[in-house]
Design a protein around this motif. Sequence first.
Motif, PDB file in Angstrom:
ATOM      1  N   TYR A 251       0.842  -1.210   0.000  1.00 40.97           N
ATOM      2  CA  TYR A 251       0.000   0.000   0.000  1.00 40.97           C
ATOM      3  C   TYR A 251       0.874   1.257   0.000  1.00 40.97           C
ATOM      4  N   ARG A 252       1.994   1.194   0.701  1.00 32.29           N
ATOM      5  CA  ARG A 252       2.920   2.329   0.724  1.00 32.29           C
ATOM      6  C   ARG A 252       3.520   2.570  -0.662  1.00 32.29           C
ATOM      7  N   ALA A 253       3.868   1.487  -1.354  1.00 29.19           N
ATOM      8  CA  ALA A 253       4.473   1.622  -2.692  1.00 29.19           C
ATOM      9  C   ALA A 253       3.493   2.298  -3.655  1.00 29.19           C
TER      10      ALA A 253
ATOM     11  N   ILE B  29      -7.958  -0.422  -5.439  1.00 34.04           N
ATOM     12  CA  ILE B  29      -6.550  -0.633  -5.083  1.00 34.04           C
ATOM     13  C   ILE B  29      -6.429  -1.843  -4.169  1.00 34.04           C
ATOM     14  N   ARG B  30      -7.330  -1.960  -3.212  1.00 33.03           N
ATOM     15  CA  ARG B  30      -7.294  -3.130  -2.312  1.00 33.03           C
ATOM     16  C   ARG B  30      -7.492  -4.418  -3.117  1.00 33.03           C
ATOM     17  N   LEU B  31      -8.456  -4.415  -4.031  1.00 28.90           N
ATOM     18  CA  LEU B  31      -8.719  -5.639  -4.793  1.00 28.90           C
ATOM     19  C   LEU B  31      -7.477  -6.070  -5.578  1.00 28.90           C
TER      20      LEU B  31
ATOM     21  N   LYS C 211      -4.086   8.731  13.826  1.00 26.89           N
ATOM     22  CA  LYS C 211      -4.880   9.041  12.636  1.00 26.89           C
ATOM     23  C   LYS C 211      -5.070   7.785  11.786  1.00 26.89           C
ATOM     24  N   ARG C 212      -3.983   7.023  11.605  1.00 27.90           N
ATOM     25  CA  ARG C 212      -4.090   5.823  10.776  1.00 27.90           C
ATOM     26  C   ARG C 212      -4.969   4.754  11.430  1.00 27.90           C
ATOM     27  N   ASP C 213      -4.858   4.612  12.759  1.00 27.94           N
ATOM     28  CA  ASP C 213      -5.744   3.675  13.469  1.00 27.94           C
ATOM     29  C   ASP C 213      -7.192   3.991  13.146  1.00 27.94           C
TER      30      ASP C 213
END
Length: 229
Positions: free
Chosen positions: A41-43, A107-109, A178-180
Amino acid sequence: MGMGKVVSVAIDGPAAAGKSTVAKKVASILGFTYIDTGAMYRAVTWAVIKKGFDPKDEDQSVTLLPGMEIELLPDGRVICNHEDVTKVIREPLVSGNVSYIAAMKPIRLALVDMQRTMAQKKSVVMDGRDIGTYVLPDADVKIYQIASVETRAVRRYDENVLKGINTTLKEVEEDVRKRDYIDSHREFAPLKPAVDSVLIDTSFMTVDQAVDAVLKVISAKTGIEIPCH
Ligand code: DC
């Protein structure tokens, strides 16, 4: 060649709970492949930013998906479209935007597809947010690893210092909170423990204690004998 059963271990939990440190060690002790799904996901996030796109803009961001190649090398390097992004994907610019990208369903898929393919071929320890709930619902072992926000912020901050990444503790703690929030409130495959996961709270554990706790669960669930380490 004899084909042993492929075993999958899912390690989920909030940002900076020490999942990657523990997962990497567990994988190396068992001879499994470690897969850092957060790095994927970071990439994508970096690819979006580098292109000059807004990581909050789904229509724009998803145009980069076709042909996108992400490689996770055994030495830990992350290669995206032939560029070594290992270091840049840990920078605050990426950390601060990755949750928006990770909330986009197309993107997740695409990434989940790649992750499932990786886990079909070989035994893996896969770390992420939705591995036990969504990516590998039939994983042999599911761990949900947590630690307090304060512990997680200090750990991530120390890690950044070692990696030469310039952040303050306060900045890291805000990013973790924030990410949590975004990761657990998104509509599609949010962060939550799988019903059949084993909870491990590492707030007061050393890395070795956390590794041993995970190995014990793996051994109990699969019958695999834990090698001396
Ligand atoms: O584990 P990490 O901090 O490198 O993950 C980066 C981001 O990617 C995290 O904020 C949420 C997202 N992520 C996700 O949504 N699903 C995964 N399986 C792994 C990470």
